[in-house]
Design a protein around this motif. Structure first.
Motif, PDB file in Angstrom:
ATOM      1  N   LEU A 133      -5.068  16.475  40.350  1.00 37.13           N
ATOM      2  CA  LEU A 133      -4.112  16.491  39.244  1.00 37.13           C
ATOM      3  C   LEU A 133      -4.879  16.457  37.931  1.00 37.13           C
ATOM      4  O   LEU A 133      -5.716  15.575  37.703  1.00 37.13           O
ATOM      5  CB  LEU A 133      -3.179  15.283  39.336  1.00 37.13           C
ATOM      6  CG  LEU A 133      -2.049  15.235  38.312  1.00 37.13           C
ATOM      7  CD1 LEU A 133      -0.989  16.291  38.616  1.00 37.13           C
ATOM      8  CD2 LEU A 133      -1.399  13.846  38.288  1.00 37.13           C
ATOM      9  N   ILE A 134      -4.618  17.418  37.064  1.00 37.80           N
ATOM     10  CA  ILE A 134      -5.209  17.468  35.724  1.00 37.80           C
ATOM     11  C   ILE A 134      -4.062  17.447  34.722  1.00 37.80           C
ATOM     12  O   ILE A 134      -3.020  18.080  34.953  1.00 37.80           O
ATOM     13  CB  ILE A 134      -6.062  18.741  35.537  1.00 37.80           C
ATOM     14  CG1 ILE A 134      -7.190  18.780  36.576  1.00 37.80           C
ATOM     15  CG2 ILE A 134      -6.656  18.813  34.132  1.00 37.80           C
ATOM     16  CD1 ILE A 134      -8.028  20.043  36.523  1.00 37.80           C
ATOM     17  N   GLY A 135      -4.216  16.721  33.636  1.00 36.71           N
ATOM     18  CA  GLY A 135      -3.113  16.685  32.685  1.00 36.71           C
ATOM     19  C   GLY A 135      -3.346  15.729  31.537  1.00 36.71           C
ATOM     20  O   GLY A 135      -4.484  15.338  31.241  1.00 36.71           O
TER      21      GLY A 135
ATOM     22  N   LEU B 261      -0.562  10.347  42.219  1.00 31.89           N
ATOM     23  CA  LEU B 261      -1.818  10.952  41.789  1.00 31.89           C
ATOM     24  C   LEU B 261      -2.046  10.633  40.313  1.00 31.89           C
ATOM     25  O   LEU B 261      -1.090  10.569  39.528  1.00 31.89           O
ATOM     26  CB  LEU B 261      -1.783  12.466  41.997  1.00 31.89           C
ATOM     27  CG  LEU B 261      -1.573  12.957  43.437  1.00 31.89           C
ATOM     28  CD1 LEU B 261      -1.581  14.481  43.484  1.00 31.89           C
ATOM     29  CD2 LEU B 261      -2.629  12.390  44.367  1.00 31.89           C
ATOM     30  N   PHE B 262      -3.291  10.461  39.944  1.00 36.00           N
ATOM     31  CA  PHE B 262      -3.670  10.082  38.585  1.00 36.00           C
ATOM     32  C   PHE B 262      -4.404  11.259  37.940  1.00 36.00           C
ATOM     33  O   PHE B 262      -5.292  11.851  38.554  1.00 36.00           O
ATOM     34  CB  PHE B 262      -4.566   8.844  38.619  1.00 36.00           C
ATOM     35  CG  PHE B 262      -3.896   7.622  39.205  1.00 36.00           C
ATOM     36  CD1 PHE B 262      -3.433   6.605  38.385  1.00 36.00           C
ATOM     37  CD2 PHE B 262      -3.722   7.501  40.580  1.00 36.00           C
ATOM     38  CE1 PHE B 262      -2.807   5.485  38.925  1.00 36.00           C
ATOM     39  CE2 PHE B 262      -3.105   6.386  41.137  1.00 36.00           C
ATOM     40  CZ  PHE B 262      -2.638   5.380  40.308  1.00 36.00           C
ATOM     41  N   THR B 263      -4.045  11.569  36.717  1.00 29.72           N
ATOM     42  CA  THR B 263      -4.624  12.751  36.088  1.00 29.72           C
ATOM     43  C   THR B 263      -6.106  12.587  35.791  1.00 29.72           C
ATOM     44  O   THR B 263      -6.550  11.537  35.322  1.00 29.72           O
ATOM     45  CB  THR B 263      -3.938  13.083  34.741  1.00 29.72           C
ATOM     46  OG1 THR B 263      -3.973  11.928  33.900  1.00 29.72           O
ATOM     47  CG2 THR B 263      -2.535  13.567  34.928  1.00 29.72           C
TER      48      THR B 263
ATOM     49  N   TRP C  21      -6.707   2.543  44.243  1.00 27.84           N
ATOM     50  CA  TRP C  21      -7.899   2.188  45.009  1.00 27.84           C
ATOM     51  C   TRP C  21      -7.850   2.700  46.433  1.00 27.84           C
ATOM     52  O   TRP C  21      -8.895   2.916  47.058  1.00 27.84           O
ATOM     53  CB  TRP C  21      -8.101   0.671  44.977  1.00 27.84           C
ATOM     54  CG  TRP C  21      -8.471   0.188  43.615  1.00 27.84           C
ATOM     55  CD1 TRP C  21      -7.780  -0.693  42.840  1.00 27.84           C
ATOM     56  CD2 TRP C  21      -9.619   0.570  42.839  1.00 27.84           C
ATOM     57  NE1 TRP C  21      -8.404  -0.879  41.631  1.00 27.84           N
ATOM     58  CE2 TRP C  21      -9.547  -0.112  41.602  1.00 27.84           C
ATOM     59  CE3 TRP C  21     -10.697   1.426  43.059  1.00 27.84           C
ATOM     60  CZ2 TRP C  21     -10.511   0.022  40.613  1.00 27.84           C
ATOM     61  CZ3 TRP C  21     -11.651   1.565  42.075  1.00 27.84           C
ATOM     62  CH2 TRP C  21     -11.559   0.863  40.868  1.00 27.84           C
ATOM     63  N   PHE C  22      -6.656   2.933  46.969  1.00 27.63           N
ATOM     64  CA  PHE C  22      -6.554   3.507  48.311  1.00 27.63           C
ATOM     65  C   PHE C  22      -7.159   4.907  48.345  1.00 27.63           C
ATOM     66  O   PHE C  22      -7.647   5.361  49.382  1.00 27.63           O
ATOM     67  CB  PHE C  22      -5.085   3.556  48.752  1.00 27.63           C
ATOM     68  CG  PHE C  22      -4.908   4.000  50.176  1.00 27.63           C
ATOM     69  CD1 PHE C  22      -5.202   3.149  51.222  1.00 27.63           C
ATOM     70  CD2 PHE C  22      -4.435   5.273  50.475  1.00 27.63           C
ATOM     71  CE1 PHE C  22      -5.033   3.545  52.536  1.00 27.63           C
ATOM     72  CE2 PHE C  22      -4.270   5.682  51.785  1.00 27.63           C
ATOM     73  CZ  PHE C  22      -4.570   4.811  52.818  1.00 27.63           C
ATOM     74  N   GLN C  23      -7.131   5.585  47.213  1.00 29.68           N
ATOM     75  CA  GLN C  23      -7.683   6.941  47.142  1.00 29.68           C
ATOM     76  C   GLN C  23      -9.204   6.921  46.979  1.00 29.68           C
ATOM     77  O   GLN C  23      -9.830   7.986  46.866  1.00 29.68           O
ATOM     78  CB  GLN C  23      -7.018   7.699  45.995  1.00 29.68           C
ATOM     79  CG  GLN C  23      -5.522   7.886  46.227  1.00 29.68           C
ATOM     80  CD  GLN C  23      -4.806   8.502  45.033  1.00 29.68           C
ATOM     81  OE1 GLN C  23      -5.245   9.509  44.493  1.00 29.68           O
ATOM     82  NE2 GLN C  23      -3.717   7.896  44.620  1.00 29.68           N
ATOM     83  N   GLY C  24      -9.770   5.713  46.976  1.00 26.01           N
ATOM     84  CA  GLY C  24     -11.224   5.615  46.960  1.00 26.01           C
ATOM     85  C   GLY C  24     -11.812   6.029  45.620  1.00 26.01           C
ATOM     86  O   GLY C  24     -11.236   5.816  44.558  1.00 26.01           O
ATOM     87  N   SER C  25     -12.966   6.652  45.686  1.00 20.70           N
ATOM     88  CA  SER C  25     -13.696   6.985  44.471  1.00 20.70           C
ATOM     89  C   SER C  25     -13.496   8.443  44.058  1.00 20.70           C
ATOM     90  O   SER C  25     -14.314   9.004  43.334  1.00 20.70           O
ATOM     91  CB  SER C  25     -15.196   6.715  44.680  1.00 20.70           C
ATOM     92  OG  SER C  25     -15.677   7.490  45.771  1.00 20.70           O
ATOM     93  N   ARG C  26     -12.382   9.042  44.509  1.00 21.59           N
ATOM     94  CA  ARG C  26     -12.213  10.480  44.234  1.00 21.59           C
ATOM     95  C   ARG C  26     -12.233  10.805  42.747  1.00 21.59           C
ATOM     96  O   ARG C  26     -12.757  11.831  42.335  1.00 21.59           O
ATOM     97  CB  ARG C  26     -10.913  11.000  44.859  1.00 21.59           C
ATOM     98  CG  ARG C  26      -9.642  10.381  44.306  1.00 21.59           C
ATOM     99  CD  ARG C  26      -8.402  11.220  44.626  1.00 21.59           C
ATOM    100  NE  ARG C  26      -8.133  11.308  46.045  1.00 21.59           N
ATOM    101  CZ  ARG C  26      -7.127  12.021  46.554  1.00 21.59           C
ATOM    102  NH1 ARG C  26      -6.312  12.678  45.741  1.00 21.59           N
ATOM    103  NH2 ARG C  26      -6.917  12.064  47.843  1.00 21.59           N
ATOM    104  N   TYR C  27     -11.649   9.916  41.924  1.00 14.41           N
ATOM    105  CA  TYR C  27     -11.559  10.244  40.496  1.00 14.41           C
ATOM    106  C   TYR C  27     -12.913  10.157  39.807  1.00 14.41           C
ATOM    107  O   TYR C  27     -13.135  10.792  38.775  1.00 14.41           O
ATOM    108  CB  TYR C  27     -10.524   9.342  39.819  1.00 14.41           C
ATOM    109  CG  TYR C  27      -9.141   9.580  40.368  1.00 14.41           C
ATOM    110  CD1 TYR C  27      -8.426  10.731  40.032  1.00 14.41           C
ATOM    111  CD2 TYR C  27      -8.569   8.694  41.277  1.00 14.41           C
ATOM    112  CE1 TYR C  27      -7.177  10.978  40.568  1.00 14.41           C
ATOM    113  CE2 TYR C  27      -7.311   8.929  41.808  1.00 14.41           C
ATOM    114  CZ  TYR C  27      -6.622  10.078  41.453  1.00 14.41           C
ATOM    115  OH  TYR C  27      -5.389  10.326  41.997  1.00 14.41           O
TER     116      TYR C  27
END
Length: 463
Positions: A104-106, A119-121, A389-395
């Motif tokens: 997600l980009i925004g 999802l976090f931008t 934090w469940f999404q780990g270090s993806r960002y």
């Protein structure tokens, strides 16, 4: 990363109704397929105009060549840096990894929630943004998708103007597939300022959800169940959590493979399975034929007005890998960093003082104040911290923009844990009237029970 939202009964009821409708429709069909049309069928464009007039396709040749080049390079850059991830979502009570990888980009601080996954931008560099990116190439890619966003906003407003002009003049034959030589229509003087503002708001895209899938690397893809359209990359759905009647704009990029549909093959019935398509149908309608629209490299399509609410769409897989950039007006009233920080501050207004050991005393023991504090406590934990934090270090692949805000939210959440402890201490304290104890317990019991249940669910998902 999914979560059951126990506070949104209306949405749950809608999902149950949709599931029941799906079962009923499949029972009615038994072993037969509903009809659908492709550009090979004589009535395809007529049916599109009559039943799907709010769906607009802009062929790749209508889009500036330089923009094509920049966008397609940006897709490849983000893929090279490993920035797209498959999401763990909950569908009909089951935890599933999406076949499509996403990012997600925004706008900075915005989020977008689908299938109970937030999802976090990765922020695009809007004016005033302080975002820092891990790689210069990633920064350039985010800048490119902001540029594409601006381009699609202009095109969407133009399409909305044409749709409004058509409806106002009661004209039926307005082209829905726009090529490079299509004469564009302006608003002219028949629209007032309110119409113009409304159209701009409906095209004020604040996020884009980027998608990628390589069908050759997917061991299993579901078959389309109603029309026999073939393998689906994305099942039939409405896009969730959008501003009412807002538009959706999609840029499609299939990386390689056949450029033209095999329309002259007499053995080929229905859509060409080598070509990516987007499928459309009227929700729960078994009379109107569906559409399967081929998507060639660089094509864009627009879902205008209430089309996303009244129709469903799916993505039908072809052979080559494919990217898409899906621009949306996300409903962010409860989905921005600014919102959740303000909510946390409301909860912490009940802190009178804080001791060195972290214990706090409360300003108010009123039921409404305690109840609100515990509801916010749950919101920040399950809608934000655990989701992130469940999404780990993806960002961190792209930027560290969210790290400091999440640390701030964690600190606020920790104080809310002490707030809960302070309430329970008051309940146990001698000298407090039994009636007041009961009122305090009643005001917080539902939130605490929900918290324990959700923590068990999260623990089960994590393991």
């Amino acid at each position: 990363m999914h979560r059951r939202d126990k506070h949104r009964k209306t949405r749950k009821q809608i999902k149950v109704i949709c599931f029941e409708e799906k079962l009923r429709l499949l029972e009615e069909l038994e072993d037969t397929w509903l009809p659908y049309l492709t550009p090979k069928d004589d009535e395809f464009y007529q049916q599109w105009q009559l039943k799907y007039p709010k769906l607009i396709l802009r062929e790749a040749a209508s889009v500036p060549e330089l923009l094509h080049k920049e966008v397609q390079q940006a897709f490849l850059t983000l893929h090279k840096h490993g920035c797209l991830f498959r999401d763990l979502v909950r569908i009909q009570g089951k935890d599933l990894l999406t076949p499509v990888s996403r990012i997600l980009i925004g706008n900075p601080g915005c989020t977008y929630k689908y299938l109970n996954t937030r999802l976090f931008t990765v922020p695009w560099p809007v004016k005033g943004s302080d975002a820092k990116y891990n790689e210069a190439e990633i920064a350039a890619a985010c800048q490119t998708f902001l540029k594409l966003n601006s381009y699609l906003q202009v095109e969407t407003i133009q399409a909305l103007e044409e749709l409004a002009a058509k409806e106002k003049a009661n004209i039926d034959a307005v082209p829905v597939c726009i090529g490079p030589d299509f004469p564009r229509v302006g608003m002219g003087s028949s629209f007032d300022g309110h119409d113009e503002i409304d159209m701009k708001n409906r095209a004020a895209y604040n996020v884009t959800l980027l998608n990628f899938m390589d069908p050759q690397k997917m061991p299993y893809l579901k078959e389309e169940p109603y029309f026999g359209m073939g393998k689906m990359a994305v099942s039939w759905h409405h896009d969730e959590n959008l501003v009412d009647r807002s538009a959706v704009a999609v840029y499609s990029y299939s990386c390689e493979g056949p450029e033209e549909e095999s329309e002259d093959d007499p053995q080929l019935e229905g859509r060409d399975p080598d070509i990516w398509h987007v499928g459309f149908k009227i929700s729960w309608d078994i009379e109107t034929p569906g559409l399967a629209i081929p998507l060639h490299q660089g094509d864009c399509y627009f879902m205008l007005d209430d089309l996303n609410a009244t129709h469903q769409h799916c993505v039908l897989a072809g052979l080559p890998p494919r990217f898409s950039s899906t621009h949306r007006v996300a409903e962010c009233s409860t989905g921005t960093l600014e919102y959740i920080l303000q909510r946390c501050q409301v909860a912490l207004q009940n802190v009178r003082e804080e001791a060195d050991n972290g214990e706090i005393s409360l300003k108010s023991l009123e039921s409404v104040v305690l109840k609100q504090g515990e509801e916010i406590h749950n919101e920040v934990e399950f809608e934000w911290l655990r989701q992130f934090w469940f999404q780990g270090s993806r960002y961190k692949k792209c930027t560290d923009w969210w790290c400091q805000p999440m640390s701030q939210l964690e600190e606020m959440w920790r104080k809310m844990e002490w707030l809960t402890s302070a309430v329970l201490r008051e309940v146990r304290r001698e000298g407090v009237p039994m009636e007041q104890k009961n009122e305090m317990l009643t005001s917080i019991l539902a939130s605490i029970t929900t918290r324990q249940n959700l923590r068990r669910e999260w623990h089960a998902s994590k393991n």
